[in-house]
Motif scaffolding. Structure first.
Motif, PDB file in Angstrom:
ATOM      1  N   SER A   1       0.856  -1.184   0.000  1.00 33.30           N
ATOM      2  CA  SER A   1       0.000   0.000   0.000  1.00 33.30           C
ATOM      3  C   SER A   1       0.889   1.231   0.000  1.00 33.30           C
ATOM      4  N   LEU A   2       0.272   2.366  -0.236  1.00 32.69           N
ATOM      5  CA  LEU A   2       1.045   3.575  -0.466  1.00 32.69           C
ATOM      6  C   LEU A   2       1.942   3.906   0.728  1.00 32.69           C
ATOM      7  N   ASN A   3       1.366   4.065   1.888  1.00 36.83           N
ATOM      8  CA  ASN A   3       2.158   4.339   3.086  1.00 36.83           C
ATOM      9  C   ASN A   3       1.279   4.189   4.312  1.00 36.83           C
ATOM     10  N   GLN A   4       1.875   4.349   5.462  1.00 39.76           N
ATOM     11  CA  GLN A   4       1.159   4.113   6.706  1.00 39.76           C
ATOM     12  C   GLN A   4       0.442   5.364   7.213  1.00 39.76           C
ATOM     13  N   LEU A   5       0.642   6.486   6.554  1.00 40.85           N
ATOM     14  CA  LEU A   5       0.085   7.723   7.084  1.00 40.85           C
ATOM     15  C   LEU A   5      -1.352   7.948   6.660  1.00 40.85           C
ATOM     16  N   THR A   6      -1.820   7.166   5.706  1.00 35.83           N
ATOM     17  CA  THR A   6      -3.210   7.286   5.284  1.00 35.83           C
ATOM     18  C   THR A   6      -3.824   5.898   5.227  1.00 35.83           C
ATOM     19  N   ASN A   7      -5.127   5.841   5.381  1.00 34.22           N
ATOM     20  CA  ASN A   7      -5.806   4.547   5.317  1.00 34.22           C
ATOM     21  C   ASN A   7      -6.069   4.176   3.868  1.00 34.22           C
ATOM     22  N   THR A   8      -5.024   3.859   3.174  1.00 35.31           N
ATOM     23  CA  THR A   8      -5.167   3.538   1.763  1.00 35.31           C
ATOM     24  C   THR A   8      -5.298   2.038   1.577  1.00 35.31           C
TER      25      THR A   8
END
Lengths: 115, 113
Positions: A95-102
Motif C-alpha cells: 500500500s502507499l504508506n502508513q500515514l493514510t488509510n489507503t
C-alpha cells in the motif's frame, strides 16, 4: 500498471528443506505486508514493512521464518527448515504508506506444499 | 485490535441485493471500516472503505450507523461472478494514521443461478 508480483506461484518441497518467496510491490508503495493463508481461513499477517523497516513482526515465527526488504522495494520471505504445518498460501501486499488509510493491493500468492 | 464478527456464509439468487453485516463493538475513534473480496486462488481485493454514514462506489455501498459498532456491505443485483469470500476489516488505529490489515474468517457468498 503491473500489480504486486509474487514468485513462484507454486512450490512443493520436502519437510526440513528451505524455501524462499519473492515479492515485487507496486512502484512507489512504501508499505509491504506478508500474509499466510490456510485453507478456509482469512489471511494472517506475518510481517509489515514501512520502507526497509519491519514495523510489525510480532506474528512471524522467528525460529524458522525470516524476511527482508532491502532498499525498501522487493522483499523475500524465507522458511528454514520447512515443516508440514507450513503448507499454506503466502500472500504479499503493498500500500502507499502508513500515514493514510489507503487500500492494499495483493499479489496472487505462492502456494506452498510441504510433503 | 478491534475484533469483527460476520456470518460464515450466505446464499443469494442472481439479481438480488445482498447485505452482509459485520459487528465491531470495540471499534476505536480513529478506525476505518474496510471490505475486501477474495476469489479462489487469488489475493484479496479492496472493495470499499468508510468511516461513518454511507459510502457508495461503482461496486458496492457501505452503511455505517452513528454508533459505528456495525457496518453493512450492500451488493446490488449480484451475479454469479460475485461468488467469493468477503472480509470486513477494522483498522486498529495504531499511531498517526497507521493501518494494520487484520482479517477474520470472512463471509462466503454463494450466488445461485
Amino acid at each position: 500498471e503491473a500489480g504486486v508480483v509474487q514468485s513462484p506461484r507454486y512450490k512443493i518441497i520436502e519437510k526440513k528443506q528451505p524455501v524462499a518467496f519473492w515479492c515485487n510491490p507496486i512502484s512507489g508503495h512504501n508499505t509491504l505486508y506478508w500474509y499466510r493463508q490456510n485453507l478456509g481461513q482469512g489471511p494472517e499477517l506475518l510481517i509489515r514493512y514501512e520502507n526497509e523497516e519491519a514495523v510489525d513482526d510480532s506474528q512471524l515465527p522467528k525460529d524458522r521464518f525470516s524476511a527482508e526488504r532491502l532498499k525498501g522495494v522487493d522483499s523475500t520471505l524465507k522458511i528454514q527448515p520447512a515443516e508440514l504445518g507450513d503448507s499454506a498460501v503466502y500472500l504479499c501486499a503493498s500500500s502507499l504508506n502508513q500515514l493514510t488509510n489507503t487500500e492494499a493491493f495483493f499479489g496472487q500468492g505462492t502456494r506452498l506444499t510441504v510433503v | 485490535l478491534a475484533k469483527t464478527t460476520q456470518p460464515i456464509s450466505m446464499d443469494s439468487y442472481e439479481g438480488q441485493e445482498v447485505n452482509i453485516t459485520c459487528s465491531h463493538n470495540n471499534i476505536a475513534t480513529n478506525d476505518y471500516i474496510t471490505w475486501y473480496q477474495q476469489f479462489p486462488s487469488q489475493g484479496p481485493r479492496f472493495i470499499i472503505q468508510g468511516y461513518k454514514t454511507k459510502v457508495t462506489n461503482e461496486v458496492a455501498s457501505l452503511f455505517i450507523p452513528a454508533d459505528r459498532k456495525s457496518s453493512t456491505l450492500s451488493l446490488p443485483r449480484v451475479s454469479l461472478s460475485d461468488t467469493a469470500v468477503y472480509y470486513c476489516l477494522v483498522g486498529d488505529g495504531m499511531g498517526a494514521g497507521s493501518y494494520q490489515l487484520t482479517f477474520g474468517k470472512g463471509t462466503k457468498l454463494s450466488v445461485i443461478p
